[in-house]
Design an enzyme around this catalytic site. Structure first.
Site, PDB file in Angstrom:
ATOM      1  N   ARG A 170       0.878  -6.145   7.969  1.00 26.59           N
ATOM      2  CA  ARG A 170      -0.014  -5.209   7.351  1.00 26.59           C
ATOM      3  C   ARG A 170      -0.859  -6.229   6.579  1.00 26.59           C
ATOM      4  O   ARG A 170      -0.608  -7.220   5.798  1.00 26.59           O
ATOM      5  CB  ARG A 170       0.907  -4.375   6.466  1.00 26.59           C
ATOM      6  N   GLU A 202      -9.158  -1.226   7.667  1.00 25.75           N
ATOM      7  CA  GLU A 202      -9.314  -1.323   9.055  1.00 25.75           C
ATOM      8  C   GLU A 202     -10.083  -0.188   9.291  1.00 25.75           C
ATOM      9  O   GLU A 202      -9.538   0.756   9.111  1.00 25.75           O
ATOM     10  CB  GLU A 202      -7.803  -1.308   9.681  1.00 25.75           C
ATOM     11  N   HIS A 237      -6.168  -5.025  15.358  1.00 27.15           N
ATOM     12  CA  HIS A 237      -4.717  -4.503  15.099  1.00 27.15           C
ATOM     13  C   HIS A 237      -4.308  -3.935  16.614  1.00 27.15           C
ATOM     14  O   HIS A 237      -4.129  -3.018  16.659  1.00 27.15           O
ATOM     15  CB  HIS A 237      -4.788  -3.404  14.354  1.00 27.15           C
TER      16      HIS A 237
END
Length: 303
Positions: free
Chosen positions: A221, A250, A269
């Site tokens: 994370r 993000e 991601h």
């Protein structure tokens, strides 16, 4: 699967649903299948009302869901652990190799015409053979990463966390403190969940303890890293390189200074982005939701 047994309302786009429309659409629903891009907070739960009994997220992470509010309202929460373990481990090792062996600089050299005559030390980087690898958080993904690294001739695998793990024997990993892991590791891999204790644990103090040749990899994370401190550590040469699949926020803004660094690779991601993994995640999320609606045990339940 859901349409066969339920009346469903769907947002038919890869882009996140607008918040206003999301709040309108959840009113009166019995169940909700969400993504990690959806903020499931008290406002949304209020809009859904007392009929909402089950939330199923198509993710292994659940920091986008207010679990305390769900518990207060007796709302069951399902998630999709285990399925994305191998895919995430693969990408984590890929990031480690890309950062340490300077893929970004090498690709730029080819594309820009910088690639010339062979030079003995050009674009050299640290290798895994004989190296010490530190894994922060030896859960499912951490163990899988450790196993993936075995064929590369790694000399030692260290791990840190809240407690020793019996599973560590499978990868011949040694338990140590976070500080000692930082000091002794040639590669530091973050595989821990985002919690109040791990928030920005990789900060200026942590980077100072790492070797100046160390490679840092984060596929967990973005919130566990202080990105300003990471930038300074990379720019100054305090650490050697970094590979990131997660950032905060993000998506990462295109003007982020991290993107200007030669020794930092950032991916959007995509750790679980294999066809089989995403399909299996979707199926498990649907099974969780259906089970919860029927009053049956979820295959993978959080609360």
């Amino acid at each position: 699967m859901l349409a066969a047994e339920c009346d469903i309302t769907t947002w038919d786009s890869d882009e996140p649903a607008p918040r206003k429309l999301y709040l309108q659409s959840v009113a009166g629903v019995d169940g909700l299948l969400c993504l990690l891009t959806d903020s499931i907070d008290s406002e949304l739960l209020d809009r859904a009302g007392p009929s909402l009994k089950v939330i199923s997220t198509m993710s292994v992470g659940f920091d986008h869901i207010d679990l305390k509010e769900c518990a207060k309202r007796n709302i069951l929460v399902g998630y999709t652990p285990g399925i994305l373990t191998n895919a995430t481990a693969e990408l984590t090792v890929g990031l480690l190799l890309a950062a340490s062996r300077r893929f970004k600089e090498g690709m730029h050299a080819v594309e820009s015409g910088e690639w010339g005559a062979w030079k003995p030390m050009w674009l050299c980087g640290p290798g895994l053979d004989g190296a010490t690898v530190g894994i922060v958080g030896l859960g499912r993904i951490g163990i899988a990463v450790a196993k993936c690294l075995k064929p590369f001739g790694v000399a030692r695998i260290l791990y840190s966390g809240r407690s020793e793990k019996s599973e560590a024997e499978e990868a011949n990993a040694q338990y140590t403190s976070f500080d000692e892991l930082l000091t002794k590791s040639d590669f530091v891999i973050a595989c821990c969940a985002l919690t109040p204790e791990t928030k920005e644990m990789f900060n200026a103090a942590a980077f100072k303890k790492m070797k100046n040749t160390a490679v840092f990899v984060n596929s967990s994370r973005g919130g566990i890293v202080n990105q300003k401190d990471l930038y300074e550590a990379l720019k100054s040469g305090e650490i050697g390189a970094a590979g990131l699949d997660v950032t905060s926020p993000e998506p990462l803004p295109t003007n982020s200074p991290l993107l200007k660094l030669k020794n930092c690779i950032v991916l959007p991601h995509i750790a679980s982005a294999t066809h089989s993994t995403r399909e299996a995640m979707a199926v498990l999320a649907a099974r969780n939701l259906l089970a919860g609606l029927k009053g049956e045990p979820m295959p993978s339940q959080l609360k």
